[in-house]
Every structure is written in structure tokens, then in C-alpha cells.
Design a protein around this motif. Structure first.
Motif, PDB file in Angstrom:
ATOM      1  N   ILE A  50       0.848  -1.205   0.000  1.00  0.00           N
ATOM      2  CA  ILE A  50       0.000   0.000   0.000  1.00  0.00           C
ATOM      3  C   ILE A  50       0.880   1.251   0.000  1.00  0.00           C
ATOM      4  O   ILE A  50       0.671   2.178  -0.788  1.00  0.00           O
ATOM      5  N   ALA A  60      -3.141   5.859  -6.723  1.00  0.00           N
ATOM      6  CA  ALA A  60      -3.168   5.457  -5.316  1.00  0.00           C
ATOM      7  C   ALA A  60      -3.174   6.682  -4.415  1.00  0.00           C
ATOM      8  O   ALA A  60      -3.804   6.680  -3.346  1.00  0.00           O
ATOM      9  N   LEU A  63      -6.676   7.747  -4.173  1.00  0.00           N
ATOM     10  CA  LEU A  63      -7.429   6.921  -3.225  1.00  0.00           C
ATOM     11  C   LEU A  63      -7.130   7.340  -1.792  1.00  0.00           C
ATOM     12  O   LEU A  63      -8.023   7.380  -0.944  1.00  0.00           O
ATOM     13  N   LYS A  68      -9.821   6.085   0.673  1.00  0.00           N
ATOM     14  CA  LYS A  68     -10.302   4.830   0.104  1.00  0.00           C
ATOM     15  C   LYS A  68      -9.191   3.791  -0.050  1.00  0.00           C
ATOM     16  O   LYS A  68      -9.284   2.876  -0.862  1.00  0.00           O
ATOM     17  N   LEU A  69      -8.143   3.917   0.753  1.00  0.00           N
ATOM     18  CA  LEU A  69      -7.056   2.945   0.666  1.00  0.00           C
ATOM     19  C   LEU A  69      -7.480   1.558   1.124  1.00  0.00           C
ATOM     20  O   LEU A  69      -6.789   0.573   0.862  1.00  0.00           O
ATOM     21  N   GLN A  71      -9.840   0.015  -0.162  1.00  0.00           N
ATOM     22  CA  GLN A  71     -10.080  -0.683  -1.423  1.00  0.00           C
ATOM     23  C   GLN A  71      -8.798  -1.323  -1.940  1.00  0.00           C
ATOM     24  O   GLN A  71      -8.804  -2.460  -2.429  1.00  0.00           O
ATOM     25  N   LEU A  72      -7.694  -0.594  -1.816  1.00  0.00           N
ATOM     26  CA  LEU A  72      -6.409  -1.123  -2.270  1.00  0.00           C
ATOM     27  C   LEU A  72      -5.981  -2.289  -1.396  1.00  0.00           C
ATOM     28  O   LEU A  72      -5.474  -3.295  -1.900  1.00  0.00           O
ATOM     29  N   ALA A 126      -8.349  -0.068  -8.116  1.00  0.00           N
ATOM     30  CA  ALA A 126      -7.551  -0.636  -7.021  1.00  0.00           C
ATOM     31  C   ALA A 126      -6.859  -1.922  -7.463  1.00  0.00           C
ATOM     32  O   ALA A 126      -5.702  -2.177  -7.091  1.00  0.00           O
ATOM     33  N   THR A 127      -7.545  -2.730  -8.256  1.00  0.00           N
ATOM     34  CA  THR A 127      -6.949  -3.962  -8.761  1.00  0.00           C
ATOM     35  C   THR A 127      -5.725  -3.669  -9.614  1.00  0.00           C
ATOM     36  O   THR A 127      -4.677  -4.315  -9.466  1.00  0.00           O
TER      37      THR A 127
END
Length: 319
Positions: A50, A60, A63, A68-69, A71-72, A126-127
Motif C-alpha cells: 500500500i 493510489a 485513493l 479509500k485505501l 479498497q487497495l 484498485a486492482t
């Protein structure tokens, strides 16, 4: 049916595969992100990726700014789940990644460029970030092996199932639970729905080569006697609720008017064939990341946010 082309063709399509969306109590050890039966992935490993992504990827950083990290984190944990399943499947199936294809794909390295957020499905950002944060060779090898697994079985794979259709998740969940609790309920519900003109049927057999996209769905990853509820396409409201009656991996399927599955389709089918290996891994995901979603073959934030259901029927010995 010739599924695998020459290594040069494989190298070309692998790059495309990597750029397409593709596929009770928590762990007893607090510092484990995933506990498998024979190894673990630590929370430190996940956090390292991350942090690396935030340093290197503008997407990233966005995010992070949007808080919204998480999601990662889920995307990374989901990819570790599949990486472990690929390892197990390769050992069981005797698969070895084509080294020439891996090396040439690395030379092109489709993961070298930062993730673009323009015209990309937001659910896949995120993917794509997670792919780039991981070791690129490891990601490419996983994709090569999934494609090889899909190619090995696609010509012989078929599923027979009874099903009905509904228009929203709540109805799908309700009917799936009814079918799982009472094996006779499936027959009654499907008969009733068919009588009213709904899309419902018994003994519907579909070879994977006839419908490669359907073969990438949860129907093809579960054992007979399993109830599933899922949405075949997010573009349509229809949900399928059914019971898998038979799953065949060894009988060549003769189907007219089929075209050779694309590389993306083979990767997706291979990923779906990893489902039993995920089940056999004994994996426990740390609740801080969410729960495993067997329909999406990924990690969801909670049970309520999974993309469907996989249920054993009452009295079934299947997991």
C-alpha cells in the motif's frame, strides 16, 4: 480444438490480459492478513505494498486523499489469495509457466506505466494499482499459469444446472437460502417460476467452449449440489439462482459454431478453476480487510457487500 498458439502469440495476449479486469472469528494471529493451512501473509506485507503504491502511483494517491485505501488493501489481499491458489493448482496439475512468454512479457512490461483513471471502470482501479505494486514477474507468472489452466480444461469443461431468474439481490438471496435449506424447494420454485413465464429451466447443460464468459462465473467453480446466486453481468438487472447438478472436467465437448476462446477468457476461466483450491487452502482473512467473496473471487468489505451467494444444500458433504 487448438487452444494455445505459439509462444509469440501468447506474449502478445498476456499484456492485454493484465490490463483488463480479469479474477466467526478472524485469524488468531493479529499480524496475519491471511492465514493459510501451511503459510501466511502478514499485515506488514500488505501495508508495504500500500505504501509503495502511494509513493509511486498517482491513482493510489487519489485513493489516499479520498480515504479509500481500504479498497487497495482488499485488492492486494485478494491477489495474494489467488496467488496462493495458483501455486497449489500448478503443483497439482503439473503446470509450469512458459518462461519464454514470461520473459518477453516482462520486456514489454504492461505494468510499467502508471494506472490511468481516464475511461477506466472505477471498480477496477484498485486492482490495477495492486498489480503494479506487486512484483511484476510474479503477477505475469500467475497470469500465464491461469491461462494454461484454462486452456487445459476449457475443451472438456461443462456444467449442468437447474436455475431460475430474479431481478434484484434480495430476491436472489431469499430464493438461494430456500433452495439450500430444502433440496425439494429448488424444484418447486423453478417449476413455479417457469409456469409464470420467467426464464427458468431444469438440466441446463452448457459446455465452456460454447459460452466462455459464462464459464468464468461461479457456476463452473463449485461442486454438484451447491446453490449459487449471482449476477452474470452488471449491465443487466437479472440475477441467476440455481443448483449445480453436474460438473464435468474430463469429457471432450462437441459444440458447433464456436470460436477459439480469447486469452482474456482463458485467464478468467483459469481463475474460476482456482475456486476449489481457495476452498482447500483453509484461508482465513483478517477481518480488517473484509471477507472472501467466492462469486467475485476477490475480497469484499463485508458479507453484505459480496456479489452473490455460494451455499451447500442441506445434507450435502460439500464445503
Amino acid at each position: 480444438m487448438r487452444i494455445m498458439g505459439r509462444p509469440r502469440a501468447l506474449v502478445t495476449v498476456l499484456a492485454a490480459c493484465l490490463l483488463v479486469a480479469g479474477c466467526g472469528a478472524g485469524p488468531s494471529q493479529v499480524r496475519a492478513a491471511i492465514l493459510f493451512s501451511d503459510n501466511e501473509v502478514s499485515t506488514d506485507q500488505v501495508q508495504f505494498l500500500i505504501d509503495k503504491a502511494v509513493q509511486e502511483q498517482p491513482a493510489a494517491q487519489q485513493l489516499s486523499q479520498q480515504h479509500k485505501l481500504d479498497q487497495l488493501g482488499r485488492a492486494i489481499v485478494g491477489q495474494y489469495m489467488l496467488h496462493d491458489a495458483v501455486r497449489r493448482a500448478a503443483q497439482r496439475e503439473g503446470l509450469v509457466a512458459d518462461e519464454n512468454a514470461v520473459s518477453k512479457t516482462l520486456e514489454q512490461d504492461p505494468l510499467a506505466q502508471p494506472v490511468s483513471t481516464t475511461g477506466v471502470d472505477p471498480s477496477q482501479i484498485a486492482t490495477q494499482i495492486a498489480y503494479r505494486a506487486r512484483d511484476h514477474r510474479e503477477v505475469i507468472v500467475d497470469n500465464v499459469l491461469m491461462q494454461e489452466l484454462g486452456a487445459k480444461y476449457v475443451s472438456n469443461l461443462s456444467v449442468t444446472f437447474d436455475y431460475t431468474t430474479v431481478t434484484d439481490r434480495d430476491q436472489a438471496v431469499a430464493k438461494a437460502n430456500q433452495m439450500a435449506a430444502d433440496p425439494g424447494a429448488a424444484t418447486r420454485l423453478i417449476q413455479s417460476d417457469a409456469a409464470t413465464g420467467k426464464d427458468a429451466s431444469f438440466g441446463f447443460k452448457v459446455p465452456a467452449v460454447q459460452s466462455p464468459d459464462l464459464a468464468a462465473t461461479v457456476l463452473y467453480g463449485v461442486q454438484p449440489g451447491t446453490v449459487v446466486a449471482f449476477q452474470p453481468s452488471s449491465q443487466y438487472a437479472t440475477w441467476v439462482v440455481g443448483v449445480v447438478r453436474a460438473r464435468d472436467l474430463s469429457t471432450p465437448q462437441s459444440v458447433d459454431n464456436t470460436s477459439e476462446p480469447t486469452a482474456n477468457q482463458l485467464v478468467a476461466i483459469g481463475a474460476r478453476l482456482l475456486q476449489p483450491y481457495v476452498d482447500a487452502s483453509g484461508a482465513k482473512i483478517n477481518p480488517r480487510y473484509g471477507v472472501w467473496d467466492p462469486v467475485a473471487m476477490n475480497v469484499a468489505a463485508s458479507e453484505a457487500e459480496t456479489t452473490g451467494l455460494v451455499l451447500s444444500t442441506k445434507g450435502s458433504t460439500q464445503p
